[in-house]
Design a protein around this motif. Structure first.
Motif, PDB file in Angstrom:
ATOM      1  N   ASP A 101       4.751  -2.210   3.098  1.00  0.00           N
ATOM      2  CA  ASP A 101       5.828  -1.713   2.238  1.00  0.00           C
ATOM      3  C   ASP A 101       6.301  -2.851   1.322  1.00  0.00           C
ATOM      4  O   ASP A 101       6.952  -3.804   1.752  1.00  0.00           O
ATOM      5  CB  ASP A 101       6.961  -1.200   3.139  1.00  0.00           C
ATOM      6  N   GLU A 149       0.846  -1.192   0.000  1.00  0.00           N
ATOM      7  CA  GLU A 149       0.000   0.000   0.000  1.00  0.00           C
ATOM      8  C   GLU A 149       0.884   1.246   0.000  1.00  0.00           C
ATOM      9  O   GLU A 149       1.757   1.402   0.848  1.00  0.00           O
ATOM     10  CB  GLU A 149      -0.896  -0.008   1.237  1.00  0.00           C
ATOM     11  N   ALA A 150       0.636   2.126  -0.981  1.00  0.00           N
ATOM     12  CA  ALA A 150       1.406   3.369  -1.072  1.00  0.00           C
ATOM     13  C   ALA A 150       0.832   4.400  -0.107  1.00  0.00           C
ATOM     14  O   ALA A 150      -0.367   4.418   0.139  1.00  0.00           O
ATOM     15  CB  ALA A 150       1.370   3.907  -2.492  1.00  0.00           C
ATOM     16  N   ASN A 151       1.700   5.241   0.435  1.00  0.00           N
ATOM     17  CA  ASN A 151       1.277   6.330   1.310  1.00  0.00           C
ATOM     18  C   ASN A 151       2.412   7.321   1.441  1.00  0.00           C
ATOM     19  O   ASN A 151       3.576   6.960   1.234  1.00  0.00           O
ATOM     20  CB  ASN A 151       0.935   5.801   2.716  1.00  0.00           C
ATOM     21  N   THR A 154       2.735   8.590   7.838  1.00  0.00           N
ATOM     22  CA  THR A 154       2.269   7.209   7.975  1.00  0.00           C
ATOM     23  C   THR A 154       3.149   6.460   8.974  1.00  0.00           C
ATOM     24  O   THR A 154       4.320   6.207   8.702  1.00  0.00           O
ATOM     25  CB  THR A 154       2.289   6.501   6.604  1.00  0.00           C
ATOM     26  N   PRO A 155       2.582   6.115  10.136  1.00  0.00           N
ATOM     27  CA  PRO A 155       3.382   5.445  11.165  1.00  0.00           C
ATOM     28  C   PRO A 155       3.970   4.132  10.631  1.00  0.00           C
ATOM     29  O   PRO A 155       3.445   3.547   9.687  1.00  0.00           O
ATOM     30  CB  PRO A 155       2.355   5.156  12.271  1.00  0.00           C
ATOM     31  N   MET A 156       5.078   3.695  11.221  1.00  0.00           N
ATOM     32  CA  MET A 156       5.725   2.458  10.776  1.00  0.00           C
ATOM     33  C   MET A 156       4.774   1.270  10.942  1.00  0.00           C
ATOM     34  O   MET A 156       4.700   0.412  10.069  1.00  0.00           O
ATOM     35  CB  MET A 156       7.010   2.199  11.587  1.00  0.00           C
ATOM     36  N   ARG A 161       3.807  -8.961   6.080  1.00  0.00           N
ATOM     37  CA  ARG A 161       3.800  -7.529   5.767  1.00  0.00           C
ATOM     38  C   ARG A 161       2.469  -7.079   5.160  1.00  0.00           C
ATOM     39  O   ARG A 161       2.348  -5.949   4.693  1.00  0.00           O
ATOM     40  CB  ARG A 161       4.946  -7.183   4.815  1.00  0.00           C
ATOM     41  N   ILE A 171       5.719   5.421   0.219  1.00  0.00           N
ATOM     42  CA  ILE A 171       5.960   4.014   0.550  1.00  0.00           C
ATOM     43  C   ILE A 171       5.661   3.178  -0.699  1.00  0.00           C
ATOM     44  O   ILE A 171       4.587   3.292  -1.267  1.00  0.00           O
ATOM     45  CB  ILE A 171       5.051   3.574   1.723  1.00  0.00           C
ATOM     46  N   ARG A 174       2.179  -0.248   8.118  1.00  0.00           N
ATOM     47  CA  ARG A 174       2.614  -0.061   6.737  1.00  0.00           C
ATOM     48  C   ARG A 174       2.590  -1.401   5.993  1.00  0.00           C
ATOM     49  O   ARG A 174       2.786  -2.452   6.596  1.00  0.00           O
ATOM     50  CB  ARG A 174       4.053   0.479   6.701  1.00  0.00           C
TER      51      ARG A 174
END
Lengths: 409, 409
Positions: A235, A221-223, A228-230, A311, A275, A233
């Motif tokens: 990534d 997911e892009a952000n 955007t908190p870790m 992830r 991300i 995510r």
């Protein structure tokens, strides 16, 4: 005993190295580009100088044919390819073409009449960089790949192999179909460090490792990276990084004779403050043991699924290409070792990690290869190099083998 | 109490969303492209409809100026940017421009005479995707970046920012130099998940996290993957993969308020059968605590050196950009919270993870920001979204603040 002309071999290789020369001292002659076309035209003009009958098939494969005493006998063939990797080297492929040409020059200037015809072949798109897969034209010729499918292979700009063949004027009329071949020899640089390490001049591969190509697609997911908190995510590049390391660790973890590599990666949107949400990378697995290589992939796929799950990414994997390991003709291999011995060249019986057109030709005709050392084991790079005396040695062994085989009735 | 026209705000945002609209429902309006030019022309025509005096400076920053009763008083300013990320969203940046425009429309149609002039600003190249770094034009305006250096920023095709400004006709005559500003407000989407999670309508950032950008270059050794044994490889992509995971793990390992991301990677030669020899990737570190962020980089650099050493790769790291964390003007922040309260909008005092033009402007003038929620926290992507009622709420708070500040003598 006849010898090839080492000076002329070098001169011809140097002329070829100018076609697509890179500032870094290498060659970039991607398949079916204008550079490839220029190389083909040079080769064909040399073929005509020694009165070869030049034919081009539907895949752009070039055949320079020298008649024998009895043209009903199946011919002896040699050759390789003239395309390169991007920023590739001056020897990969072209040595086998010019080495073969030099053999035919010697036959011609010495008026040697062979029993069998002798063919010098130049195969289209061996490298597989511009159009995947590699060795596609020898694959079609050997009946292992479909002609129309091959035509539809596209490069990164969307250009099709079939259209590019036509554009450079090398979509010939002759069917790209194998015919009986008595013996096929391919002279090539080793592309690995073994011969240099073992201090040998001539390598004779018992065969080529199996070659399995996969494509892996990850979607996260892009952000915006800042807000955007870790935690939370998804990534895709981090997932890919974990997977790449799994590929790299696998051979030592599983033991046995295998290499596994990620050479290509595409990250999207590839902006430093977003991300990454999409990654595509390739996996290349090679082994002498096909079943072992398949197990390696199953092992990797399992790891990939776990990594993607952890992830919160989606995973898609594709089998792009699988070529089984190929055992070359052992009679021809023995002949090469024997001819090397007669000239007092040291030699090594080994395996080939790289795929070659010879792998496909081997599936329809008795085939073997002659390797010469790669300095520092470097290949597919601009600094790729081989000593001129080793090139000459390889071409001399090729000469001996071709004379021998083409005289057999 | 005056209200902005929510319907008109939405209509104007929808018109802007058509300029560079992507099939996926987002917007791609990269800085200084024809789409950016079209957006600028639309905005300027709207500025003229409400009789703003339009000026363009040397960095292409656009200022729409509305006179006050006393034009010797320093003006109140608002605005944001109209460029987007590739496949970006319909709100990032443009909401602050159209929200500010809507405020000026209300002042205009109600014939409100303010004491101070009011300026609507549109800043060039905020995103930093086409030309790095981000916020380059507000940076020049605030005297923190050099004009000529900014002109020399190049995109991936080699086009220069200065030339592209000229090409689209937005290299103005007015010096890109700040002048006294009484108060500056920037309306923006949050670009993170906090407001939605906390169920608040208005966010007021106490400031912006520090923002540190680095570039990492790894050099290994390219080779044909097949014949090159695993032992003795110098695979730059494997080294990069280990480093990327170090970046990703760092914030949870160090604790504290920090995010760290690798968004961009370039792998060479990026061919599936060549061991990668060159990788370039970016690192983005943000924190409220600048010293902590610097420590994080030292920590990472140490890991990178070890990883490169272990894989026999060369390492080069560059500091590309460092902006310190910025504490916004707390008087303005209190005003925003108070205005939100008067309208019965729930609000949250928070931090901003994203960089904004306001960060640079904050260095030379009293500055604050008004955030509205991002649905799902998504930003810099095509699905970026904010409820129309939240856009309206944000613009209403902006209206109240601008009227208030511009009436102060």
């Amino acid at each position: 005993m006849l010898n090839i002309n080492g000076k002329r071999l070098r001169q011809s290789l140097e002329i070829m190295a100018e076609i697509g020369a890179t500032p870094g001292g290498g060659v970039q002659r991607l398949s079916l580009t204008d550079e490839d076309k220029a190389a083909r035209e040079q080769i064909i003009s040399w073929m005509r100088e020694v009165e070869l009958d030049v034919k081009v098939d539907e895949m752009g494969n070039i055949f320079g044919i020298r008649n024998g005493r009895n043209n009903d006998l199946s011919p002896v063939m040699t050759g390789s390819h003239c395309d390169t990797q991007p920023k590739g080297g001056r020897f990969d492929g072209i040595l086998g073409v010019i080495g073969g040409l030099e053999v035919l020059r010697i036959l011609h200037e010495n008026n040697i009449e062979t029993q069998r015809p002798v063919i010098l072949a130049v195969w289209t798109n061996e490298e597989g960089f511009r159009f995947s897969p590699a060795m596609v034209s020898s694959g079609v010729w050997a009946g292992k790949l479909e002609l129309e499918w091959a035509y539809r292979r596209t490069d990164l700009t969307g250009a099709k192999l079939g259209d590019e063949l036509e554009r450079i004027g090398y979509k010939g009329d002759m069917p790209a179909v194998s015919r009986p071949i008595y013996a096929h020899y391919e002279l090539h640089i080793e592309q690995g460090p073994i011969l240099e390490k073992e201090n040998k001049t001539i390598g004779v591969p018992k065969g080529v490792l199996c070659l399995h190509w996969y494509d892996v697609y990850i979607e996260g997911e892009a952000n915006q990276v800042g807000p955007t908190p870790m935690a939370g995510r998804h990534d895709a590049l981090c997932a890919a990084s974990e997977m790449i390391l799994k590929v790299n660790e696998l051979p030592s973890k599983m033991g046995g004779n295998m290499v596994a590599t990620v050479g290509e990666i595409h990250n999207m949107p590839n902006s430093r403050n977003i991300i990454p949400d999409k990654v595509h990378f390739t996996v290349d697995i090679r082994s002498w043991d096909d079943v072992f290589a398949l197990k390696a992939w199953e092992n990797l796929r399992g790891s990939f699924i776990n990594i993607a799950d952890a992830r919160g990414c989606q995973l898609k994997t594709e089998i792009s290409w699988r070529v089984e390991h190929a055992l070359f003709n052992q009679e021809l291999a023995r002949k090469i070792l024997e001819k090397a011995g007669k000239r007092n060249y040291s030699s090594l019986y080994m395996v080939s990690g790289a795929g070659h057109d010879a792998s496909y030709i081997n599936q329809v005709a008795p085939t073997s290869m002659i390797f010469v050392p790669s300095i520092g084991g470097r290949s597919h790079v601009e600094v790729e190099d081989t000593k001129w005396e080793d090139c000459e040695a390889g071409a001399n062994v090729l000469l001996d083998c071709i004379i021998d085989s083409s005289m057999e009735i």
